[in-house]
Design a protein around this motif. Structure first.
Motif, PDB file in Angstrom:
ATOM      1  N   GLN A   1       0.817  -1.222   0.000  1.00  0.00           N
ATOM      2  CA  GLN A   1       0.000   0.000   0.000  1.00  0.00           C
ATOM      3  C   GLN A   1       0.846   1.265   0.000  1.00  0.00           C
ATOM      4  O   GLN A   1       1.809   1.388   0.754  1.00  0.00           O
ATOM      5  N   ILE A   2       0.448   2.209  -0.860  1.00  0.00           N
ATOM      6  CA  ILE A   2       1.179   3.463  -1.000  1.00  0.00           C
ATOM      7  C   ILE A   2       1.220   4.213   0.326  1.00  0.00           C
ATOM      8  O   ILE A   2       0.239   4.250   1.074  1.00  0.00           O
ATOM      9  N   GLN A   3       2.410   4.775   0.647  1.00  0.00           N
ATOM     10  CA  GLN A   3       2.614   5.539   1.868  1.00  0.00           C
ATOM     11  C   GLN A   3       3.465   6.764   1.534  1.00  0.00           C
ATOM     12  O   GLN A   3       4.395   6.672   0.725  1.00  0.00           O
ATOM     13  N   PRO A   4       3.174   7.898   2.154  1.00  0.00           N
ATOM     14  CA  PRO A   4       3.941   9.115   1.856  1.00  0.00           C
ATOM     15  C   PRO A   4       5.421   8.938   2.180  1.00  0.00           C
ATOM     16  O   PRO A   4       5.786   8.472   3.263  1.00  0.00           O
ATOM     17  N   ASN A   5       6.252   9.286   1.217  1.00  0.00           N
ATOM     18  CA  ASN A   5       7.712   9.334   1.396  1.00  0.00           C
ATOM     19  C   ASN A   5       8.345   7.977   1.718  1.00  0.00           C
ATOM     20  O   ASN A   5       9.454   7.925   2.247  1.00  0.00           O
ATOM     21  N   LEU A   6       7.646   6.869   1.407  1.00  0.00           N
ATOM     22  CA  LEU A   6       8.204   5.537   1.636  1.00  0.00           C
ATOM     23  C   LEU A   6       8.040   4.712   0.363  1.00  0.00           C
ATOM     24  O   LEU A   6       7.021   4.814  -0.328  1.00  0.00           O
ATOM     25  N   PRO A   7       9.033   3.885   0.035  1.00  0.00           N
ATOM     26  CA  PRO A   7       8.915   3.050  -1.161  1.00  0.00           C
ATOM     27  C   PRO A   7       7.933   1.899  -0.935  1.00  0.00           C
ATOM     28  O   PRO A   7       8.051   1.152   0.031  1.00  0.00           O
ATOM     29  N   THR A   8       6.941   1.777  -1.809  1.00  0.00           N
ATOM     30  CA  THR A   8       5.962   0.691  -1.735  1.00  0.00           C
ATOM     31  C   THR A   8       5.775   0.112  -3.135  1.00  0.00           C
ATOM     32  O   THR A   8       6.111   0.749  -4.142  1.00  0.00           O
ATOM     33  N   ILE A   9       5.222  -1.086  -3.212  1.00  0.00           N
ATOM     34  CA  ILE A   9       4.985  -1.709  -4.510  1.00  0.00           C
ATOM     35  C   ILE A   9       3.925  -0.931  -5.278  1.00  0.00           C
ATOM     36  O   ILE A   9       4.109  -0.594  -6.458  1.00  0.00           O
ATOM     37  N   GLN A  10       2.821  -0.633  -4.645  1.00  0.00           N
ATOM     38  CA  GLN A  10       1.731   0.084  -5.295  1.00  0.00           C
ATOM     39  C   GLN A  10       2.198   1.456  -5.784  1.00  0.00           C
ATOM     40  O   GLN A  10       1.908   1.859  -6.916  1.00  0.00           O
ATOM     41  N   GLY A  11       2.928   2.173  -4.929  1.00  0.00           N
ATOM     42  CA  GLY A  11       3.416   3.489  -5.299  1.00  0.00           C
ATOM     43  C   GLY A  11       4.389   3.444  -6.459  1.00  0.00           C
ATOM     44  O   GLY A  11       4.328   4.273  -7.375  1.00  0.00           O
ATOM     45  N   THR A  12       5.297   2.467  -6.433  1.00  0.00           N
ATOM     46  CA  THR A  12       6.276   2.334  -7.520  1.00  0.00           C
ATOM     47  C   THR A  12       5.598   1.999  -8.826  1.00  0.00           C
ATOM     48  O   THR A  12       5.916   2.578  -9.883  1.00  0.00           O
ATOM     49  N   LEU A  13       4.625   1.072  -8.799  1.00  0.00           N
ATOM     50  CA  LEU A  13       3.915   0.699 -10.020  1.00  0.00           C
ATOM     51  C   LEU A  13       3.115   1.880 -10.561  1.00  0.00           C
ATOM     52  O   LEU A  13       3.105   2.130 -11.780  1.00  0.00           O
TER      53      LEU A  13
ATOM     54  N   GLN B   1       3.786   5.067 -10.215  1.00  0.00           N
ATOM     55  CA  GLN B   1       4.729   6.035 -10.791  1.00  0.00           C
ATOM     56  C   GLN B   1       5.185   5.612 -12.181  1.00  0.00           C
ATOM     57  O   GLN B   1       5.282   6.436 -13.095  1.00  0.00           O
ATOM     58  N   VAL B   2       5.444   4.332 -12.336  1.00  0.00           N
ATOM     59  CA  VAL B   2       5.927   3.833 -13.623  1.00  0.00           C
ATOM     60  C   VAL B   2       4.820   3.896 -14.679  1.00  0.00           C
ATOM     61  O   VAL B   2       5.069   4.260 -15.837  1.00  0.00           O
ATOM     62  N   ILE B   3       3.593   3.565 -14.316  1.00  0.00           N
ATOM     63  CA  ILE B   3       2.484   3.674 -15.263  1.00  0.00           C
ATOM     64  C   ILE B   3       2.298   5.128 -15.703  1.00  0.00           C
ATOM     65  O   ILE B   3       2.082   5.417 -16.887  1.00  0.00           O
ATOM     66  N   HIS B   4       2.423   6.050 -14.752  1.00  0.00           N
ATOM     67  CA  HIS B   4       2.320   7.483 -15.097  1.00  0.00           C
ATOM     68  C   HIS B   4       3.445   7.896 -16.028  1.00  0.00           C
ATOM     69  O   HIS B   4       3.238   8.662 -16.987  1.00  0.00           O
ATOM     70  N   HIS B   5       4.651   7.386 -15.775  1.00  0.00           N
ATOM     71  CA  HIS B   5       5.807   7.707 -16.623  1.00  0.00           C
ATOM     72  C   HIS B   5       5.583   7.226 -18.055  1.00  0.00           C
ATOM     73  O   HIS B   5       5.938   7.920 -19.020  1.00  0.00           O
ATOM     74  N   ILE B   6       4.962   6.067 -18.212  1.00  0.00           N
ATOM     75  CA  ILE B   6       4.768   5.469 -19.534  1.00  0.00           C
ATOM     76  C   ILE B   6       3.594   6.102 -20.268  1.00  0.00           C
ATOM     77  O   ILE B   6       3.680   6.397 -21.467  1.00  0.00           O
ATOM     78  N   THR B   7       2.482   6.322 -19.559  1.00  0.00           N
ATOM     79  CA  THR B   7       1.239   6.741 -20.222  1.00  0.00           C
ATOM     80  C   THR B   7       0.849   8.186 -19.969  1.00  0.00           C
ATOM     81  O   THR B   7      -0.012   8.734 -20.676  1.00  0.00           O
ATOM     82  N   GLY B   8       1.442   8.815 -18.944  1.00  0.00           N
ATOM     83  CA  GLY B   8       1.037  10.158 -18.560  1.00  0.00           C
ATOM     84  C   GLY B   8      -0.244  10.188 -17.747  1.00  0.00           C
ATOM     85  O   GLY B   8      -0.733  11.262 -17.407  1.00  0.00           O
ATOM     86  N   GLU B   9      -0.782   9.020 -17.413  1.00  0.00           N
ATOM     87  CA  GLU B   9      -2.030   8.936 -16.658  1.00  0.00           C
ATOM     88  C   GLU B   9      -1.766   8.620 -15.192  1.00  0.00           C
ATOM     89  O   GLU B   9      -0.859   7.854 -14.859  1.00  0.00           O
TER      90      GLU B   9
END
Length: 259
Positions: A19-31, A33-41
């Motif tokens: 689960q995404i957490q502020p200022n901490l690396p998480t699986i959901q947060g990382t995924l 970010q990467v989807i946004h990087h690829i699609t802009g969404e």
């Protein structure tokens, strides 16, 4: 909007859980970010369950929606290029409307790995096992594990943090979203493989910390501190203090999600 289903595997060691957490690396947060990087969404992938900090997955399932008309094969390649090596997308495909990684699930399988005392645990293996310092009797572990088969109230094996009440009570599948600790366990057994003790459990759903609390209690039986046949009484008490300690997160793997 297109609905997507992704199956991913990850080493949970460097992450603070799903689960995404502020200022901490998480699986959901990382995924995300990467989807946004690829699609802009901006989208928040929904997982089949919220694995805790340090817990691993062989086949976690995530669902998300996108407007981008990107072919599945292209999205698959782009995700694995952009994600860190600790997270791999095994497959990604269009999903039916209404598919949800958590709510559509009907069962899950977890494994827990223990490196028993008596041999040196390789540093290559250590992040993925519990290097248990106590001698364990495999027969007693198995005797204890059989007592949870069927439908039971697993309150005694659930986390007690009141902030996690909603999270703890979320059932898998199309059941009503109300507080219930009743789960049905179809498989619960131990085996030894190449010197590692492996516990495998399949059920309709699991409460927060449930598998780790089960393992910690089974280990108490394997050490001879409690009788393997004490499990039914522990279940009946519906009190977390009746069960054993919580096993470390490093040995736990989400193996499969059923739909």
């Amino acid at each position: 909007m297109s609905n997507w289903k992704a199956i991913l595997s990850y080493d949970g060691t460097p992450y603070h859980g799903w689960q995404i957490q502020p200022n901490l690396p998480t699986i959901q947060g990382t995924l995300a970010q990467v989807i946004h990087h690829i699609t802009g969404e901006s989208t928040l992938p929904q997982g089949s369950g919220r694995t805790d900090a340090g817990v691993h997955a062989l086949a976690q399932v995530a669902s998300f929606s996108l407007e981008s008309p990107i072919p599945p094969a292209n999205l698959h390649r782009a995700l694995n290029r952009a994600l860190p090596p600790s997270i791999r997308i095994l497959s990604v495909e269009h999903a039916p409307t209404g598919f949800h990684a958590r709510h559509s699930a009907v069962g899950k399988t977890y494994e827990y790995h223990i490196h028993p005392t008596g041999t040196i645990c390789s540093p290559m293996l250590a992040p993925y096992v519990w290097p248990c310092p106590f001698p364990l009797d495999l027969q007693k572990l198995q005797q204890a594990a059989t007592h949870i088969l069927g439908s039971h109230d697993f309150t005694s094996f659930a986390a007690t943090d009141p902030d996690l009440t909603t999270r703890t009570a979320e059932p898998i599948g199309e059941q009503p979203q109300h507080a219930t600790a009743i789960r049905t366990i179809r498989h619960s057994y131990w085996r030894e493989q190449e010197g590692i003790l492996i516990y495998r459990v399949t059920g309709t759903g699991f409460l927060h910390h449930m598998v780790r609390n089960l393992v910690g209690t089974f280990v108490e039986a394997g050490m001879g501190r409690i009788s393997p046949h004490a499990i039914p009484e522990i279940l009946a008490r519906c009190n977390r203090s009746a069960a054993g300690p919580t096993a470390p997160s490093s040995g736990l793997f989400l193996v499969e999600v059923e739909y």
